[in-house]
Every structure is written in structure tokens, then in C-alpha cells.
Design an enzyme around this catalytic site. Structure first.
Site, PDB file in Angstrom:
ATOM      1  N   ASP A 214       0.860  -1.184   0.000  1.00 11.97           N
ATOM      2  CA  ASP A 214       0.000   0.000   0.000  1.00 11.97           C
ATOM      3  C   ASP A 214       0.898   1.236   0.000  1.00 11.97           C
ATOM      4  O   ASP A 214       1.986   1.226   0.576  1.00 11.97           O
ATOM      5  CB  ASP A 214      -0.871   0.035   1.254  1.00 11.97           C
ATOM      6  N   ASP A 253      -1.556  -2.683  -4.418  1.00  9.65           N
ATOM      7  CA  ASP A 253      -2.569  -3.040  -3.442  1.00  9.65           C
ATOM      8  C   ASP A 253      -3.403  -1.794  -3.138  1.00  9.65           C
ATOM      9  O   ASP A 253      -3.968  -1.195  -4.035  1.00  9.65           O
ATOM     10  CB  ASP A 253      -1.906  -3.642  -2.201  1.00  9.65           C
ATOM     11  N   ASP A 257      -4.501   1.797   3.490  1.00 10.22           N
ATOM     12  CA  ASP A 257      -5.220   0.772   4.236  1.00 10.22           C
ATOM     13  C   ASP A 257      -5.051   1.024   5.731  1.00 10.22           C
ATOM     14  O   ASP A 257      -3.952   1.367   6.203  1.00 10.22           O
ATOM     15  CB  ASP A 257      -4.730  -0.630   3.876  1.00 10.22           C
ATOM     16  N   ARG A 309     -13.740   0.474  -2.959  1.00 12.12           N
ATOM     17  CA  ARG A 309     -13.155   0.717  -1.637  1.00 12.12           C
ATOM     18  C   ARG A 309     -12.809   2.192  -1.423  1.00 12.12           C
ATOM     19  O   ARG A 309     -11.653   2.566  -1.297  1.00 12.12           O
ATOM     20  CB  ARG A 309     -11.915  -0.143  -1.406  1.00 12.12           C
TER      21      ARG A 309
END
Length: 436
Positions: A214, A253, A257, A309
Site C-alpha cells: 500500500d 494493493d 489501508d 473501496r
């Protein structure tokens, strides 16, 4: 070019970065934001003592860095010593200790080759078993070599700021792991590129590729303020990658996050763009240790050309207000924006969504085992919509209807503007290089 000339070029670049004017024309040099602290009412990160980052750092722990080696030294192995790190210009994490650029071939070891890996684990011959054997071991060893370069651990009591309007961290993954009191501001983070994706044959029914990095990853992190950052896949979008085993060969990714019981986080005035899975809050339906944690405020952020997301939430109490969502007209793979999952409690107010005509308001919210969503003041292509009512009306029956009672009401936040006003302000003010 001589060594002396290279040194002069680097010095001039640093001076240029230090002198970059603010985004507001005519206002003179950008102010020093390195000792700023989070305002007392600015979201979850302002509660329970607030977030000050490295504001208490002494002069010996204020660093201006221009390359990976300098950044690593300043981070000090993720120590908790109060520190301020100012990034000038572009830092490429995929470089060796002498500053030489590294690519995927430099990390590959033990005989790893992409073509050999694909031949070894082709599901038509290898089946649906988890990859194992020489090429998988070689992939792991190669991935470890890259991780040593690109994973950058950020410790407690740290402020990282970009200088001026052109500070970039390229290819790196800032990881705030079990740390408290961190500020990351005015920085562009791009292309956290995984050279060695893992094939997972049983994911999603058809299998999928799993990537490692990330742009920012908060794990067990508390009191973190992320402000005026820009995060994207700029330069190497996954859409340009080939198809392997019938699936897109993903290399990135998340952009940000927030997992593993992270708590008391504020993300403000930031831009997340040109990416698939932008932001995950809570990483698993069985991660019951997240209960009572994952309290996150997201306000005045822009999600532009994001497939899904934005965010997807499990367990957390998330205040999502005054954000701007933009889905481009030529999109072909948009899935949803707000993901409502296990025990999540999202309080969404006055957010704006702009999409092409083939995307419905019912597409904006998706539920996986979710139970509640408080949504009010939303605009969809300029028209007011009730996202909760629309979600329930168009629920296919595979998921239960959501209720409006999320069990909490946000208490710590700034002024909540109308969705129309916020969209205007976010378009002009969100992202790196726009701190006022």
C-alpha cells in the site's frame, strides 16, 4: 556529467524545492507546516489527547531529505524519538544505497522468472492448489529483497511533510506499525509497485493476484493525521498490465489501508486517484479484535477514477463527510464507492458523486454482511439522493436491508458544508501542494 556537476544539480534542485510558492498565486513562499498539529475538533485523531506528530522535535531531529538513503536515516528504524522529516523533490524507494535505480530484475533471485512462475502454476495444469515448489520459493525470496528497499517504517511522534508543491515518494510504502502520534502531509505518493505478485487460485472463485504494498499502511496505529496527500498509481496503472490466468495481473494493493485495530485516524483534504482498491478499513470479517477500534474520520477528500473501496469498512465507526467522488465518463470497471461490511458503522453526510449516465445511484453503495448505514445530504450528479433508501430498494435479496441506526453520532468534527459547496472546495483544495 562530472561528480561536481551532479552535486551542483542536486543542490539547485533542493533550493528550488525549498522555494516553491504556495498553490495560491501571489501569496509568496509556502509557510512552514512542519510543526503544525491537528486542530482540537478535527475528527477522531483529535480526541483522547490529539495528534501532534513530531512537533516536539529538537533541532537535531529535524531533517530535510532528498533521497532514499537520507529518508531511511531520518526514519531511524521507526524509532519513537520526536522527529520532523521534510521531503524535497522526488525520492525513489527503488534505489540502492548509492542512489542507483533498481528494477524488478535487480530483485529477482534464486532463479525466479515470471515466465517460469506462470508455467509452473498455470491452473490448467497445476490445478487449484496453493502455489508451492521452487518457483514459489524463488518468488518469496525475490519479494523479500524488494520489501527491504520499499517498506519504510514510520515510528511514533513523527511528522513527514513534503516541501513546496512537488514533493514525491515514488515506489515506497510508508508503514505505520504499532506506532502512535504520526502526521503525514503535503506529499504525493505514487506507484507502490509489486514486482512479484502471488497467485491465489481460490480467491473469488476464479483466482486472483495478490500484491504486497500500500502507498500508506496503518497497522495497529493510533492518532494518525493524513492531510493533503495525493496517492495514485501514476506512471504504471494496473489497467496497462497484461491478463494472467484470465485475471488482471495486479501490481498495486491499496492507496491507504487502515487495519489491525488501528484507531483514532483523520484523513483530510487528500486525493486518491487512478486506482482499483483505494482504501480498506478493517481487513477481515473474523478480526474481532477490531471491535471498538477503527474510528476514522474522512473529510474533504477526492476519490477520482477509483474502482472500489472508497472506503470499504469492517467494524469501524467511520465519519465520512464532505468528500467528492468522480467517476470518469469512459469508465468500464467501476464497482462501488462505499463498502458496508461486517459490523461497520458508517456515518456519511453531505458527500458528492459525479458519474457517467450508465452508472446508477444504486451502484454507489455495496454491502457484504453489513447491517447499517447513516447517509444524508448526498448529491448524485447534482441531484439529492437517499443512498440508504436506494440501496434497500435495489437490494437483490442476497444481502439484508440496511438500517439508518449506526449506534453513534459524530461529535468531533469541523463545519459540515453542503455537498455542493464541499465539492467545489475539494476540487480546488485537495491533494499535495495545496496546503493553505
Amino acid at each position: 556529467m562530472s561528480r561536481r556537476a551532479c552535486g551542483l544539480t542536486a543542490a539547485l534542485a533542493l533550493l528550488a524545492a525549498l522555494a516553491v510558492p504556495s498553490a495560491q498565486a501571489g501569496t509568496g513562499p509556502a509557510r512552514d507546516i512542519s510543526r503544525d498539529t491537528l486542530a482540537a475538533d478535527d475528527g477522531w485523531a483529535a480526541t483522547d489527547g490529539g495528534t501532534t506528530g513530531g512537533a516536539a522535535a529538537d533541532d537535531a531531529h529535524v531533517f530535510t531529505v532528498t533521497d532514499r538513503a537520507g529518508l531511511v536515516r531520518a526514519l531511524d528504524g521507526g524509532s519513537a524519538t520526536p522527529k520532523i522529516i521534510k521531503i524535497a523533490g522526488t525520492i525513489d524507494a527503488n534505489t540502492d544505497d548509492r542512489g542507483r535505480s533498481l528494477d524488478c530484475a535487480d530483485y529477482a533471485t534464486d532463479g525466479y522468472r515470471t515466465d517460469r512462475y506462470l508455467a509452473a502454476y498455470d491452473p490448467r495444469t497445476f490445478g487449484s492448489a496453493k502455489p508451492s515448489g521452487p518457483q514459489e520459493e524463488a518468488r518469496k525470496a525475490s519479494a523479500s529483497r524488494q520489501a527491504e528497499r520499499v517498506e519504510l517504517n514510520v515510528g511514533s511522534n513523527t511528522t513527514i511533510v513534503g516541501l513546496g508543491g512537488s514533493a514525491v515518494l515514488k515506489g515506497g510504502s510508508l508503514q505505520v506499525h504499532d506506532a502512535d502520534n504520526v502526521i503525514i502531509r503535503n506529499l504525493e505518493l505514487r506507484d507502490a509497485y509489486d514486482c512479484f505478485p502471488l497467485w491465489q487460485p481460490n480467491t473469488g472463485g476464479l483466482g486472483d493476484w495478490k500484491t504486497a504494498y500500500d502507498n500508506i499502511w496503518l497497522r495497529g496505529a493510533t492518532h494518525v493525521w493524513i492531510d493533503h496527500v495525493t496517492a495514485s498509481d501514476k506512471g504504471r496503472p494496473d489497467a496497462d498490465e497484461p491478463t494472467r490466468f484470465g485475471r488482471n495481473y495486479l501490481r498495486h494493493d491499496g492507496l491507504l489501508d487502515i487495519t489491525n485495530a488501528s484507531d483514532l485516524i483523520t484523513v483530510s483534504w487528500s486525493r486518491f486517484a487512478d486506482h482499483d482498491k483505494a482504501m480498506l478499513i478493517g481487513n477481515g470479517d473474523t478480526a474481532t479484535g477490531d471491535r471498538g477500534k477503527l474510528r476514522v474520520t474522512l473529510h474533504h477528500n477526492e476519490f477520482d477514477s477509483v474502482v472500489q473501496r472508497a472506503p470499504r469498512v469492517r467494524f469501524g465507526q467511520v465519519h465520512l463527510y464532505n468528500n467528492r467522488y468522480v467517476v470518469p465518463g469512459d469508465v468500464h470497471d467501476y464497482r462501488y464507492s462505499i463498502g458496508v461490511s461486517t459490523e461497520s458503522a458508517v456515518y456519511a453526510e453531505n458527500n458528492s458523486f459525479t458519474t457517467p449516465g450508465h452508472i446508477e445511484a444504486a451502484d454507489l453503495v455495496k454491502s457484504w454482511n453489513g447491517s447499517a448505514l447513516h447517509a444524508k445530504g448526498s448529491l448524485f450528479n447534482g441531484y439529492p439522493v437517499d443512498l440508504l433508501a436506494i440501496n434497500n430498494a435495489y437490494n437483490s435479496g442476497s444481502e439484508r436491508d440496511l438500517t439508518a441506526d449506526v449506534g453513534w453520532v459524530p461529535a468531533s468534527h469541523g463545519r459540515v458544508d453542503s455537498a455542493e459547496r464541499a465539492a467545489h472546495d475539494v476540487e480546488r483544495g485537495a491533494g499535495a501542494g495545496r496546503v493553505r
